[in-house]
Design an enzyme around this catalytic site. Structure first.
Site, PDB file in Angstrom:
ATOM      1  CG  ASP A  75      -0.457  -0.438   2.461  1.00 16.19           C
ATOM      2  OD1 ASP A  75       0.860  -0.339   2.555  1.00 16.19           O
ATOM      3  OD2 ASP A  75      -1.079  -0.670   3.438  1.00 16.19           O
ATOM      4  CG  ASN A 109      -9.047  -0.954  12.103  1.00 16.55           C
ATOM      5  OD1 ASN A 109      -8.151  -1.641  11.999  1.00 16.55           O
ATOM      6  ND2 ASN A 109      -9.325   0.045  11.265  1.00 16.55           N
ATOM      7  CG  HIS A 143      -6.225  -1.886   8.832  1.00 17.65           C
ATOM      8  ND1 HIS A 143      -5.896  -0.661   9.139  1.00 17.65           N
ATOM      9  CD2 HIS A 143      -4.822  -2.149   9.323  1.00 17.65           C
ATOM     10  CE1 HIS A 143      -4.664  -0.079   9.445  1.00 17.65           C
ATOM     11  NE2 HIS A 143      -4.128  -1.272   9.513  1.00 17.65           N
ATOM     12  CD  GLU A 199      -8.867   1.393   7.743  1.00 18.97           C
ATOM     13  OE1 GLU A 199      -8.732   0.400   8.560  1.00 18.97           O
ATOM     14  OE2 GLU A 199      -8.079   2.288   7.898  1.00 18.97           O
TER      15      GLU A 199
HETATM   16  P1  PGA Z   1       1.947  -1.244  12.858  1.00 19.61           P
HETATM   17  O1  PGA Z   1       0.959  -1.201  11.589  1.00 19.61           O
HETATM   18  O2  PGA Z   1       3.024  -2.297  12.410  1.00 19.61           O
HETATM   19  O3  PGA Z   1       2.490   0.087  12.587  1.00 19.61           O
HETATM   20  O4  PGA Z   1       1.439  -1.569  14.028  1.00 19.61           O
HETATM   21  C1  PGA Z   1       0.236  -2.446  11.153  1.00 19.61           C
HETATM   22  C2  PGA Z   1      -0.930  -2.265  10.354  1.00 19.61           C
HETATM   23  O5  PGA Z   1      -1.540  -0.936  10.531  1.00 19.61           O
HETATM   24  O6  PGA Z   1      -1.166  -3.065   9.524  1.00 19.61           O
END
Ligand code: PGA
Length: 252
Positions: A78, A147, A149, A154
Site C-alpha cells: 500500500d 481494528n 485491517h 479497513e
Molecule cells: P503497525 O501497523 O505495524 O505500525 O502496528 C500495522 C498495520 O496497520 O497493518
C-alpha cells in the site's frame, strides 16, 4: 464459525514468541528460508512499525550469510495518497531506508503503488497486472491494524476487493499519527492491494506484537469470519501463519 463447523475455516498456524525480537527472528527466518529455496521469490512487503525488526534481521542475514535478493521481486502492499516518493513517511522511502538500501536488489523488480498518479484506478489495475505478470505473490508479509485491517483494507472492505483507493478510518489515522508531526499531516486516503489480491498469495505470514493488537488478533483467529475484521478473512486461505508475541496472543 469454528473450525469444526465449517470446512472452509482454516485455522492459521500460530507461532508465539516471548517478545517482539523473537517475532522478528522467526519472520526473517521464514523469509530467508523461502528465498534460499527460491531465489526468484515474489515477496509482498508490509510497512509500519511491526516489520522493522524483521527487515533489520534480513539486512543482517544479507551481510553475514550472503542472503541473496538479487533475483527477488517485491510488491509493497500500500501507499498513502499524495505523499511524494521521497517523503519520509512514504512507504517507498520506508522500504529504501529499512531494507533496499542495504541489500542488493534490482530496483526494477521492486514495485510500489504510485499514489501521486493522476489516474489512480489505472495505476491500481496496472499493479494487479504486474503481480499477475510476475507469476503471483509467493509469500505475503502482513501486519494487522488494531481494528483488524490488513494493508489498508479497513473493516467492511469486501472479501473480493482488489487494489484501489480507500479512505482511512479515524482509528487508523489516529494510530498512524505517531509517525507524523501532527495528526493533521496524516493522509486521509491510501491506495492498497485488496483483500482479494492478498488472498491470492500462495503463503501469508502475519506478524503482530503488543497488547494493542491482542483484540484484533483474537477476533481474526477466533471470531466470526467477516469483513468486520478483515484479518479474519485470512481463514478462507489454507496457508497462513500468524507470528505474534505473548502480548498480542494474550486474548487467544
Ligand atoms: P503497525 O501497523 O505495524 O505500525 O502496528 C500495522 C498495520 O496497520 O497493518
Amino acid at each position: 464459525m469454528n473450525s469444526d463447523a465449517n470446512p472452509n475455516d482454516h485455522r492459521p498456524k500460530i507461532m508465539i514468541s516471548d517478545s517482539p525480537p523473537g517475532v522478528s527472528d522467526r519472520v526473517s527466518r521464514l523469509i530467508a528460508d523461502a528465498l534460499s529455496e527460491n531465489p526468484s521469490l515474489v515477496i509482498g512487503l508490509a510497512t509500519g512499525g511491526s516489520p522493522v525488526g524483521t527487515y533489520r534481521r534480513l539486512v543482517n542475514l544479507h551481510r553475514t550469510q550472503g542472503l541473496d535478493f538479487s533475483q527477488a521481486t517485491t510488491f509493497n502492499l500500500d501507499e498513502y495518497v499524495g505523499l511524494a516518493e521521497d517523503h519520509p513517511q512514504s512507504f517507498r522511502w520506508y522500504m529504501q531506508q529499512n531494507l533496499f538500501e542495504h541489500i542488493e536488489i534490482d530496483p526494477v523488480r521492486t514495485n510500489f503503488l504510485d499514489s501521486m498518479a493522476s489516474d489512480i484506478a489505472e495505476t491500481a489495475s496496472q499493479y494487479e497486472q504486474a503481480i499477475t505478470d510476475a507469476g503471483g505473490i509467493d509469500l505475503q508479509l502482513l501486519g494487522i491494524g488494531s481494528n483488524g485491517h490488513i494493508a489498508f483494507n479497513e473493516p467492511s472492505s469486501p472479501v473480493d476487493c482488489r487494489t484501489r483507493e480507500v479512505r482511512l478510518s479515524d482509528q487508523t489515522i489516529q494510530s498512524n499519527s505517531r509517525f507524523f508531526d501532527s495528526i493533521d499531516d496524516v493522509p486521509k486516503s491510501a491506495i492498497t492491494m485488496g483483500i482479494g489480491t492478498i488472498l491470492e498469495a500462495r503463503k501469508i505470514v502475519l506478524l503482530a506484537t503488543g497488547e494493542n493488537k491482542a483484540k484484533a488478533v483474537a477476533a481474526a483467529v477466533n471470531g466470526t469470519i467477516s469483513s468486520d475484521c478483515p484479518a479474519s478473512l485470512l481463514r478462507t486461505h489454507g496457508d497462513v501463519i500468524f507470528v505474534i508475541d505473548r502480548a498480542a496472543a494474550s486474548l487467544l
